[in-house]
Write a protein that holds these residues in place. Structure first.
Motif, PDB file in Angstrom:
ATOM      1  N   UNK A  43       0.841  -1.199   0.000  1.00 24.46           N
ATOM      2  CA  UNK A  43       0.000   0.000   0.000  1.00 24.46           C
ATOM      3  C   UNK A  43       0.876   1.249   0.000  1.00 24.46           C
ATOM      4  N   UNK A  44       0.432   2.284  -0.706  1.00 25.68           N
ATOM      5  CA  UNK A  44       1.182   3.543  -0.764  1.00 25.68           C
ATOM      6  C   UNK A  44       1.352   4.127   0.634  1.00 25.68           C
ATOM      7  N   UNK A  45       2.509   4.686   0.894  1.00 24.56           N
ATOM      8  CA  UNK A  45       2.790   5.301   2.191  1.00 24.56           C
ATOM      9  C   UNK A  45       1.993   6.574   2.395  1.00 24.56           C
ATOM     10  N   UNK A  46       1.753   6.913   3.638  1.00 28.73           N
ATOM     11  CA  UNK A  46       0.990   8.104   4.002  1.00 28.73           C
ATOM     12  C   UNK A  46       1.900   9.334   3.904  1.00 28.73           C
ATOM     13  N   UNK A  47       1.461  10.340   3.171  1.00 30.78           N
ATOM     14  CA  UNK A  47       2.216  11.580   3.069  1.00 30.78           C
ATOM     15  C   UNK A  47       2.069  12.364   4.370  1.00 30.78           C
ATOM     16  N   UNK A  48       3.202  12.811   4.899  1.00 28.68           N
ATOM     17  CA  UNK A  48       3.207  13.577   6.131  1.00 28.68           C
ATOM     18  C   UNK A  48       4.475  14.408   6.196  1.00 28.68           C
ATOM     19  N   UNK A  49       4.603  15.195   7.248  1.00 25.61           N
ATOM     20  CA  UNK A  49       5.821  15.959   7.494  1.00 25.61           C
ATOM     21  C   UNK A  49       6.068  16.023   8.992  1.00 25.61           C
ATOM     22  N   UNK A  50       7.282  16.405   9.349  1.00 24.68           N
ATOM     23  CA  UNK A  50       7.648  16.495  10.756  1.00 24.68           C
ATOM     24  C   UNK A  50       8.211  17.872  11.058  1.00 24.68           C
ATOM     25  N   UNK A  51       8.125  18.265  12.319  1.00 24.04           N
ATOM     26  CA  UNK A  51       8.607  19.578  12.723  1.00 24.04           C
ATOM     27  C   UNK A  51      10.120  19.615  12.930  1.00 24.04           C
ATOM     28  N   UNK A  52      10.758  18.451  12.888  1.00 25.36           N
ATOM     29  CA  UNK A  52      12.210  18.352  13.027  1.00 25.36           C
ATOM     30  C   UNK A  52      12.729  17.385  11.966  1.00 25.36           C
ATOM     31  N   UNK A 100      13.877  -0.206   8.369  1.00 29.34           N
ATOM     32  CA  UNK A 100      14.847   0.873   8.548  1.00 29.34           C
ATOM     33  C   UNK A 100      14.858   1.315   9.996  1.00 29.34           C
ATOM     34  N   UNK A 101      15.983   1.866  10.422  1.00 32.02           N
ATOM     35  CA  UNK A 101      16.073   2.549  11.693  1.00 32.02           C
ATOM     36  C   UNK A 101      15.737   4.005  11.412  1.00 32.02           C
ATOM     37  N   UNK A 102      14.851   4.580  12.220  1.00 33.10           N
ATOM     38  CA  UNK A 102      14.493   5.991  12.099  1.00 33.10           C
ATOM     39  C   UNK A 102      14.931   6.718  13.362  1.00 33.10           C
ATOM     40  N   UNK A 103      15.410   7.939  13.170  1.00 33.58           N
ATOM     41  CA  UNK A 103      15.896   8.756  14.286  1.00 33.58           C
ATOM     42  C   UNK A 103      15.247  10.127  14.181  1.00 33.58           C
ATOM     43  N   UNK A 104      14.692  10.596  15.296  1.00 38.31           N
ATOM     44  CA  UNK A 104      13.976  11.867  15.337  1.00 38.31           C
ATOM     45  C   UNK A 104      14.261  12.550  16.667  1.00 38.31           C
ATOM     46  N   UNK A 105      14.551  13.840  16.657  1.00 35.93           N
ATOM     47  CA  UNK A 105      14.774  14.535  17.932  1.00 35.93           C
ATOM     48  C   UNK A 105      13.545  14.474  18.837  1.00 35.93           C
ATOM     49  N   UNK A 106      13.785  14.382  20.125  1.00 34.91           N
ATOM     50  CA  UNK A 106      12.712  14.354  21.114  1.00 34.91           C
ATOM     51  C   UNK A 106      11.857  15.618  20.974  1.00 34.91           C
ATOM     52  N   UNK A 107      10.539  15.440  21.052  1.00 34.00           N
ATOM     53  CA  UNK A 107       9.603  16.554  20.990  1.00 34.00           C
ATOM     54  C   UNK A 107       9.095  16.892  19.612  1.00 34.00           C
ATOM     55  N   UNK A 108       9.651  16.262  18.583  1.00 33.95           N
ATOM     56  CA  UNK A 108       9.192  16.531  17.218  1.00 33.95           C
ATOM     57  C   UNK A 108       7.749  16.058  17.045  1.00 33.95           C
ATOM     58  N   UNK A 109       7.007  16.776  16.228  1.00 35.09           N
ATOM     59  CA  UNK A 109       5.625  16.407  15.940  1.00 35.09           C
ATOM     60  C   UNK A 109       5.480  16.031  14.477  1.00 35.09           C
ATOM     61  N   UNK A 112      -0.125  15.222   9.505  1.00 40.06           N
ATOM     62  CA  UNK A 112      -0.736  14.529   8.381  1.00 40.06           C
ATOM     63  C   UNK A 112      -1.286  15.552   7.387  1.00 40.06           C
ATOM     64  N   UNK A 113      -1.695  15.068   6.224  1.00 36.65           N
ATOM     65  CA  UNK A 113      -2.210  15.945   5.171  1.00 36.65           C
ATOM     66  C   UNK A 113      -3.454  16.717   5.605  1.00 36.65           C
ATOM     67  N   UNK A 114      -4.238  16.163   6.519  1.00 35.95           N
ATOM     68  CA  UNK A 114      -5.455  16.851   6.979  1.00 35.95           C
ATOM     69  C   UNK A 114      -5.147  17.914   8.041  1.00 35.95           C
ATOM     70  N   UNK A 115      -3.860  18.109   8.364  1.00 28.88           N
ATOM     71  CA  UNK A 115      -3.454  19.116   9.343  1.00 28.88           C
ATOM     72  C   UNK A 115      -3.361  18.603  10.766  1.00 28.88           C
ATOM     73  N   UNK A 116      -3.808  17.368  11.008  1.00 23.39           N
ATOM     74  CA  UNK A 116      -3.733  16.791  12.349  1.00 23.39           C
ATOM     75  C   UNK A 116      -2.265  16.606  12.743  1.00 23.39           C
ATOM     76  N   UNK A 117      -1.906  17.070  13.947  1.00 25.00           N
ATOM     77  CA  UNK A 117      -0.542  16.902  14.438  1.00 25.00           C
ATOM     78  C   UNK A 117      -0.539  15.986  15.658  1.00 25.00           C
ATOM     79  N   UNK A 118       0.564  15.281  15.838  1.00 25.22           N
ATOM     80  CA  UNK A 118       0.714  14.383  16.990  1.00 25.22           C
ATOM     81  C   UNK A 118       2.181  14.049  17.160  1.00 25.22           C
ATOM     82  N   UNK A 119       2.551  13.664  18.367  1.00 26.28           N
ATOM     83  CA  UNK A 119       3.876  13.108  18.601  1.00 26.28           C
ATOM     84  C   UNK A 119       3.743  11.604  18.439  1.00 26.28           C
TER      85      UNK A 119
END
Length: 124
Positions: A43-52, A100-109, A112-119
Motif C-alpha cells: 500500500x502507498x505510504x501516508x504523506x506527512x511531514x515532521x517539525x524536526x 529501517x532505523x528511524x531517528x527523530x529529535x525528542x519533541x518533534x511532531x 498529516x495531510x489533513x493538518x492533524x498533528x501528533x507526537x
C-alpha cells in the motif's frame, strides 16, 4: 547508559506500518528517539511531514521515497535525511519487507495531510 532489549521493545502499528520503539524519553533518552519501521504491505505510504529533521537508515528491502517534488529509492545500507517541514512518503517496492532505523529529535511532531498533528507514540 540504558539498554533496551529487542524482546522488551514496544511495537506499534499505524498506516500499514509497524514501529518498534527503541530509544525515547520513556526509555531513558533525552535528545533523540529511535525506532525500527517495517513496511510489509504494498500500500502507498501516508504523506506527512515532521517539525524536526528525521533520518532513516535502511536495513533491508527497498522503498520509493517521494519528498517534495523529488523521488528516490532507499535500499539496504542507504540513508535518507528528511528536512523539517518537508512533505514525504515512503512506500515498499520490493518483495522483501522494508526495514529501517528511524531517528527523530525528542519533541518533534508529525503532521498529516489533513493538518492533524501528533507526537508519534513510539517516540514518547
Amino acid at each position: 547508559m540504558n539498554l533496551i532489549e529487542a524482546s522488551s521493545a514496544k511495537v506499534f502499528a499505524m498506516h500499514e506500518a509497524t514501529f518498534t520503539g527503541l530509544a525515547s524519553p520513556s526509555r531513558g533518552s533525552t535528545e533523540n528517539s529511535a525506532w525500527i519501521v517495517e513496511l510489509s504491505s504494498n500500500q502507498a505510504g501516508v504523506t506527512h511531514q515532521l517539525t524536526r529533521e528525521e533520518i532513516f537508515i535502511c536495513l533491508s528491502g527497498a522503498a520509493k521515497v517521494s519528498m517534495g517534488e523529488e523521488h528516490y529509492t532507499l535500499s539496504a545500507g542507504s540513508c535518507l535525511i528528511v528536512p523539517a517541514h518537508t512533505r514525504f512518503s515512503i512506500s515498499k517496492t520490493s518483495n522483501e519487507n522494508f526495514r529501517a532505523v528511524a531517528i527523530l529529535p525528542v519533541g518533534a511532531e508529525a503532521m498529516l495531510e489533513d493538518g492533524k498533528t501528533f507526537i508519534p507514540p513510539w517516540a514518547l
